[in-house]
Design an enzyme around this catalytic site. Structure first.
Site, PDB file in Angstrom:
ATOM      1  N   CYS A  42      41.275  31.574  33.577  1.00 29.27           N
ATOM      2  CA  CYS A  42      41.430  30.543  32.551  1.00 29.27           C
ATOM      3  C   CYS A  42      40.164  29.721  32.358  1.00 29.27           C
ATOM      4  CB  CYS A  42      42.597  29.621  32.906  1.00 29.27           C
ATOM      5  SG  CYS A  42      44.193  30.461  32.881  1.00 29.27           S
ATOM      6  N   ALA A 114      46.997  42.525  33.785  1.00 23.43           N
ATOM      7  CA  ALA A 114      46.999  43.063  32.423  1.00 23.43           C
ATOM      8  C   ALA A 114      45.571  43.134  31.917  1.00 23.43           C
ATOM      9  CB  ALA A 114      47.850  42.186  31.506  1.00 23.43           C
ATOM     10  N   ASP A 281      50.925  39.119  35.769  1.00 25.13           N
ATOM     11  CA  ASP A 281      50.896  39.491  34.353  1.00 25.13           C
ATOM     12  C   ASP A 281      51.494  40.871  34.078  1.00 25.13           C
ATOM     13  OD1 ASP A 281      49.599  37.115  34.096  1.00 25.13           O
ATOM     14  OD2 ASP A 281      47.713  37.933  33.354  1.00 25.13           O
TER      15      ASP A 281
END
Length: 538
Positions: A42, A114, A281
């Site tokens: 992030c 992912a 994810d």
């Protein structure tokens, strides 16, 4: 007990570390395809914009440091290519040599994460076309930006990461265009809230075009333009941020149940195969309000669910209470946050949703740096159960979101959450907290004391036939009759008590106060425009 963990970014490293704390006698091995583990995905957009200067700041732990801290065996550059549940074996490939290695296990955890969706279009491999998923992706993008020669960029994807990338490109003097196939920015927000944010992005110099499909990327070796089904955009650089897809193709034939590539798990993180767990994810969780399966590809979800998986592997029997799609994002001059169900989702799930959009102070109005929050609060009309909150503002929107998360997770009603003794001091909040203020406004609406037209209704023509009356501190709506709230001590000349009147001020507060007064003097058909001229375009 031998536990094999596939994937070592968020969920994988959390699970492995917690396992060793729960049972130091376990043998825990992490296999990770990349060379980096435990990195801050992030934070990548902020590295691009030099808000975070050093790549090392993005790496929470190196494999060596992590292994010493936890006792976990970490093997990087190892890609899992096959899972054999019957034999309890995983086949992995050394990405540098191509050598196949077999690992057996007692318990298996799949946390492979992912990868960015690569659109099925030509030109994705041109120079200066980037994805941003790993630290190396961010390094390559920042190097290209810092090298100069980039004046215009196209960001494909108007989700959180895409908009953060656009903001950080703008910080470097690049003009970004954001394109998205979806009809709005920020999935998870109701349309009127997303449209407001889109307008603010435009004002800040980040044009956004929604409902547009990218059909190609062209250039002579290096990207020069992006082709869409509507027009062509010149670009010196392109960032593809159009979503992610679970890295689960290697599980085909394993018997593990999946939905659209995401592994289905129960509340304890178990798959349908004994002794196989999944988190992060690549896995589905469930929605804390509806109980239905939900995909929540967030670092927070990965860590929370991962910690519970580790405890359950060692016999704790804990249940994950579910995700709410909670998210927060910093944009130019604006922060946005949300949690729970949107109004549309609430209706689809069988609730009778009622909402209000309120513009409230984010701290004492006289304190330096004071601003406003625009809060949309959603509840069930009959039970008064809080269902969702969306908030926009220049201040600490996460405070409002986190209070809402607490209420929703505890299945609280508006009555349960009213009058809470929340922290107050002028630099931080208002005497009645912005969350409590909005809750009071919604309760007034539900009780009928506050009768309104919502922004969505107004945009859809729901105020047709109403006379707009300007109730602002000073006249501000051209062509509309003006009424000074403080001068009203009886019927107002020029306003018929039977006619439909839409009261509008800049936020909605003075309009509400006037509505209250007019009702006393016999006016039966007044409505207040929620959000006033701050939120609505008249």
């Amino acid at each position: 007990m031998k536990v094999l963990v596939l994937g070592g970014v968020a969920a994988g490293t959390k699970i492995a570390a917690k396992l060793m704390r729960e049972d130091r006698g376990s043998e825990v091995i992490v296999l990770n395809k990349g060379k980096d583990i435990s990195y801050a995905g992030c934070g990548l957009p902020y590295y691009v914009g030099h808000v975070i200067e050093d790549r090392e700041q993005l790496i929470v732990n190196t494999p060596e440091k992590y292994a010493k801290l936890t006792g976990v065996t970490v093997k990087t550059g190892m890609e899992a290519v096959k899972v054999d549940p019957a034999a309890k074996r995983v086949t992995a490939v050394d990405v540098s040599t191509g050598e196949e290695i077999i690992y057996d296990y007692d318990k298996l955890v799949i946390a492979v994460g992912a990868s960015p969706v690569k659109p099925p279009i030509e030109g994705c491999d041109l120079e200066n076309v980037f994805f941003v998923r790993t630290p190396e992706d961010a390094v390559r993008l920042r190097d290209a930006v810092d090298a100069g020669g980039v004046k215009k960029a196209v960001v494909v994807g108007a989700g959180y990461i895409g908009l953060e990338i656009a903001e950080n490109l703008k910080l470097k003097g690049i003009r970004p265009f954001v394109l998205d196939m979806a009809p709005q920015v920020l999935p998870g927000f109701d349309r009127e809230m997303a449209d407001y944010v889109e307008g603010k992005l435009q004002e800040s110099g980040i044009p956004v075009v929604t409902g547009v499909k990218v059909t190609g990327i062209e250039g002579s070796g290096r990207v020069e333009k992006v082709i869409t089904d509507k027009r062509v955009y010149k670009a010196d650089l392109v960032v593809l941020s159009a979503g992610i897809r679970p890295n689960t193709a290697f599980l085909e034939g394993s018997g593990i149940d999946m939905f659209k590539g995401a592994i289905l798990t129960d509340t304890r993180g178990k798959t349908n195969i004994p002794d196989i767990y999944a988190a992060g994810d690549c896995a589905m969780v469930h929605n804390a309000v509806t109980g239905k399966p939900a995909w929540s590809p967030m670092g927070s979800t990965a860590n929370i669910a991962g910690r519970l998986v580790a405890q359950n592997i060692t016999g704790s029997g804990l249940s994950y209470r579910g995700a709410l799609g909670t998210a927060v994002c910093r944009l130019p001059g604006l922060n946005v946050g949300r949690t729970g169900l949107t109004e549309e989702q609430a209706g689809a799930e069988g609730f009778d949703p009622v909402s209000v959009i309120a513009v409230v102070d984010d701290k004492a109005h006289y304190f330096p740096g004071a601003g406003s929050f625009i809060i949309k609060m959603i509840a069930d009309r009959k039970s008064l159960r809080l269902l969702g909150v969306q908030v926009i503002g220049s201040g600490a929107v996460d405070k409002v979101v986190d209070i809402a998360v607490t209420g929703i997770m505890l299945k609280g009603t508006l009555e349960d959450l009213a009058d809470m003794d929340l922290a107050y001091a002028p630099p931080f909040s208002t005497a009645i907290h912005p969350f409590g203020h909005t809750l009071n406004i919604l309760m007034n609406k539900i009780s009928g004391k506050f009768e309104t037209v919502t922004p969505a209704e107004f945009a859809g023509g729901g105020a047709e036939g109403y006379k707009i009356v300007d109730t602002s501190l000073a006249p501000s709506i051209p062509g509309a009759p003006y009424v000074d709230l403080t001068a009203v001590e009886g019927p107002v000349e020029g306003l018929d008590p039977e006619e439909k009147i839409l009261l509008v001020c800049n936020r909605g507060k003075r309009a509400y106060l006037l509505q209250n007064r007019l009702k006393y003097y016999g006016y039966k058909n007044t409505r207040v425009l929620e959000g006033g001229t701050t939120f609505n375009q008249l």
